[in-house]
Write an enzyme that holds these catalytic residues in place. Sequence first.
Site, PDB file in Angstrom:
ATOM      1  CD  GLU A   1       4.138   0.587   6.725  1.00 13.97           C
ATOM      2  OE1 GLU A   1       4.994   0.842   7.592  1.00 13.97           O
ATOM      3  OE2 GLU A   1       3.742   1.417   5.876  1.00 13.97           O
TER       4      GLU A   1
ATOM      5  CG  ASP B   1      -0.253  -0.025   2.537  1.00 13.57           C
ATOM      6  OD1 ASP B   1       0.765  -0.727   2.650  1.00 13.57           O
ATOM      7  OD2 ASP B   1      -0.715   0.656   3.475  1.00 13.57           O
TER       8      ASP B   1
END
Length: 384
Positions: free
Chosen positions: A157, A88
């Site tokens: 994350e 991400d």
Amino acid sequence: MTAPDLNSRPNARPHAAARLDLRQDVALLTARLIDIHSVSGEEKELADAVEHALRSIPQLELVRDGDSIIARTNLGRTERVILAGHLDTVPLPTTEGSLGTVPSYWPSGSPGEGILYGRGATDMKGGVAVQLALAAGLFDGGAEPEKDVTFVFYDHEEVEAVKSGLGRLVRNHGHLLGGDFAILLEPTDGTVEGGCNGTIRFEATTVGEAAHSARAWMGSNAIHAAAPILARLAAYEPRTITVDGLDYRESLNAVKVNGGTAGNVIPDRCVVEINYRFAPDKTPDEAEQHVRDLLAGFDVVRTDSAAGARPGLNHPAAASFVAAVGAAPKPKYGWTDVARFSELGIPAVNFGPGDALLAHKDNEHVEADAIRECLRALRSWLTD
């Protein structure tokens, strides 16, 4: 460096199809990863592409959990290394003309040459591209790595820890995450950064009595009462603490102040939010006590914490990797997921292409050759 003219972007292109060629140049692979939008919570298309590409490598055993993937060799080696990275990114820039967006952009006009711009170029699609290129190339020409390797790609994350894909993998598939040494491919400018600082947050609250500001003597100003908190924090001298040969700089700061209800009301409550980045020589509980000692006499509540990670550079695998990279290791000041591996008893370091200071910036970028050099160092270490 002069920013290029964004009115004409010759290599801008529509959203890329979710298919990846893992054997192309690793810098071009990074650009392809950037082209697949994957802001936190929207990683599915990229996770699909990564899974599809990895399933073409018969030597890898795959498990997918949500938008996280574990891919493992099972060669019976005496040593297992984990290479991990998150899929991400933070949200795209909102400033008009920003370079660090999607799709990727080569200002040189020649894809693969010079600087690559785009969201995630530094944090951390360059590192993920290195992981994927390694996975595809470890068995080229009949060769095999000297170590078993576990590749971990995970979601969420860049948001609150409770959503972490890596945390979910630990809970659901912890038996697949065993290893002797872990490398998190966060950006480090190609230098090994050992361990990481811990982080802990607090709210320090002062209480007063509301009154009309024209008759302030009838109340008690909670914001004024918070002044000693700010004074103690301002006077605090952060320490540098040596842990396993690396010097970790700490920091303790007020990061937000909330108080007051209206322009004509004496505030009856004030909250100072505080963040302490502490060296990995102490636990979160020890860090909390340090802050409480400093702010004795005030109402202090711990709101969040994450333990740091010792560098673990005395482990043989870590020492051999540092030697392969060929540069003196440094400490990691910010918190990273190496702490999760440390909690599992696995020594872990950060190592990846790109300057961490460019992460999340509107002009996020990485040098193509930095990605290639990171791949070279890891491939040499894994196969030699």
